[in-house]
Design a protein around this motif. Structure first.
Motif, short mmCIF file in Angstrom:
data_model
loop_
_atom_site.label_atom_id
_atom_site.label_comp_id
_atom_site.label_asym_id
_atom_site.label_seq_id
_atom_site.Cartn_x
_atom_site.Cartn_y
_atom_site.Cartn_z
N GLY A 1 5.01 -21.65 -8.18
CA GLY A 1 4.33 -21.08 -7.03
C GLY A 1 4.96 -21.53 -5.72
O GLY A 1 5.14 -20.74 -4.79
N LEU A 2 5.31 -22.81 -5.63
CA LEU A 2 5.94 -23.32 -4.41
C LEU A 2 7.33 -22.72 -4.22
O LEU A 2 7.71 -22.36 -3.10
CB LEU A 2 6.01 -24.84 -4.44
CG LEU A 2 4.67 -25.54 -4.24
CD1 LEU A 2 4.79 -27.03 -4.55
CD2 LEU A 2 4.15 -25.34 -2.83
N GLN B 1 10.54 -31.47 -4.84
CA GLN B 1 10.52 -32.62 -5.74
C GLN B 1 9.09 -32.86 -6.21
O GLN B 1 8.14 -32.69 -5.46
CB GLN B 1 11.04 -33.87 -5.04
CG GLN B 1 12.50 -33.79 -4.68
CD GLN B 1 13.01 -35.08 -4.05
OE1 GLN B 1 12.28 -36.05 -3.88
NE2 GLN B 1 14.28 -35.08 -3.69
N PHE B 2 8.98 -33.24 -7.48
CA PHE B 2 7.69 -33.57 -8.11
C PHE B 2 7.76 -35.01 -8.55
O PHE B 2 8.71 -35.42 -9.21
CB PHE B 2 7.45 -32.65 -9.31
CG PHE B 2 6.33 -33.12 -10.21
CD1 PHE B 2 5.02 -32.82 -9.92
CD2 PHE B 2 6.60 -33.86 -11.36
CE1 PHE B 2 3.99 -33.24 -10.74
CE2 PHE B 2 5.58 -34.29 -12.19
CZ PHE B 2 4.27 -33.98 -11.88
N THR B 3 6.75 -35.80 -8.18
CA THR B 3 6.68 -37.19 -8.61
C THR B 3 5.30 -37.44 -9.21
O THR B 3 4.28 -37.27 -8.52
CB THR B 3 6.88 -38.16 -7.42
OG1 THR B 3 8.12 -37.86 -6.79
CG2 THR B 3 6.87 -39.61 -7.89
N TYR C 1 -0.10 -36.76 -8.52
CA TYR C 1 1.30 -36.41 -8.32
C TYR C 1 1.54 -36.04 -6.87
O TYR C 1 0.59 -35.77 -6.11
CB TYR C 1 1.72 -35.27 -9.25
CG TYR C 1 0.82 -34.06 -9.18
CD1 TYR C 1 1.17 -32.95 -8.42
CD2 TYR C 1 -0.40 -34.02 -9.87
CE1 TYR C 1 0.33 -31.84 -8.34
CE2 TYR C 1 -1.24 -32.93 -9.80
CZ TYR C 1 -0.86 -31.84 -9.03
OH TYR C 1 -1.69 -30.74 -8.95
N VAL C 2 2.81 -36.06 -6.49
CA VAL C 2 3.20 -35.73 -5.12
C VAL C 2 4.29 -34.68 -5.18
O VAL C 2 5.24 -34.80 -5.96
CB VAL C 2 3.72 -36.98 -4.37
CG1 VAL C 2 4.19 -36.62 -2.96
CG2 VAL C 2 2.67 -38.07 -4.32
N ILE D 1 2.80 -33.39 -0.11
CA ILE D 1 1.51 -32.96 -0.64
C ILE D 1 1.08 -33.95 -1.73
O ILE D 1 1.67 -33.99 -2.80
CB ILE D 1 1.57 -31.54 -1.25
CG1 ILE D 1 2.19 -30.55 -0.26
CG2 ILE D 1 0.18 -31.09 -1.69
CD1 ILE D 1 2.52 -29.20 -0.89
N HIS D 2 0.08 -34.78 -1.42
CA HIS D 2 -0.50 -35.69 -2.41
C HIS D 2 -1.59 -34.94 -3.16
O HIS D 2 -2.41 -34.26 -2.55
CB HIS D 2 -1.11 -36.92 -1.73
CG HIS D 2 -0.11 -37.88 -1.20
ND1 HIS D 2 0.37 -38.93 -1.94
CD2 HIS D 2 0.53 -37.94 -0.01
CE1 HIS D 2 1.25 -39.62 -1.23
NE2 HIS D 2 1.37 -39.02 -0.04
#
Length: 187
Positions: free
Chosen positions: A103-104, A113-115, A133-134, A146-147
């Motif tokens: 979606g992003l 990035q996904f953390t 996740y962030v 985005i937290h």
């Protein structure tokens, strides 16, 4: 693209909350929890017929504030599922995150990035299944953080997603607001 539409794209599981702000408490009927926003949130509702037998009721609560000239958005998206049960399986969680990433990207976010946040560093200390996740990325020169917290409430067949976002120049304030919002959450 607005934060509101971005979070609608990344959240494909959640519920319908009761919520509180500093001045009052308002109740909603589709799900059971309390949360305190820093300001009165805007509310949107939608019902999606996923199949002939599966319906998803979606409610979104979006509160904004400005710090150091940057907007910070606190967004709670709730999805209550009827006609099918959430399982909490690894496959379901992976699909949730994958849909958020897609979606992003579709919304034009670059350098995404996904953390995933480990349990020892997690803000949420409740008993319900959850994932923190962030996401970070560049949305047309606007570097966003985005937290996120996604909580699975199997008893009420719903997932509650709490997110706080804004420009990276107020990263500390975003994290502080995220922690405040999550710590106000009571299922």
């Amino acid at each position: 693209m607005t934060y509101k539409s971005t979070l609608l794209l990344i959240s494909l599981l959640a519920v319908t909350p009761t919520f509180a702000n500093a001045n009052n408490v308002e109740k909603s009927e589709a799900c059971e929890f309390d949360i305190k926003f820093a300001s009165k949130p805007e509310q949107n509702k939608q019902t999606v017929q996923a199949s002939p037998t599966v319906t998803m009721q979606i409610e979104q609560f979006l509160a904004k504030k400005s710090i150091k000239g940057a907007n910070i958005a606190s967004n709670v998206i709730c999805q209550h599922l009827t006609g099918h049960a959430y399982t909490g399986s690894e496959q379901e969680w992976a699909g949730f995150i994958d849909n958020g990433i897609k979606g992003l990207i579709k919304a034009g976010v670059k350098d995404l990035q996904f953390t995933k946040i480990g349990e020892n560093d997690a803000t949420y200390k409740g008993d319900l299944a959850h994932m923190e996740y962030v996401f970070t990325g560049d949305n047309g020169g606007n570097k966003q953080i985005i937290h996120n917290l996604a909580v699975l409430d199997k008893k009420n067949n719903q997932v509650i997603t709490l997110s706080v976002s804004g420009n990276e120049k107020v990263a500390s304030e975003i994290k502080d607001e995220y922690q405040r919002l999550v710590n106000s959450f009571t299922p």
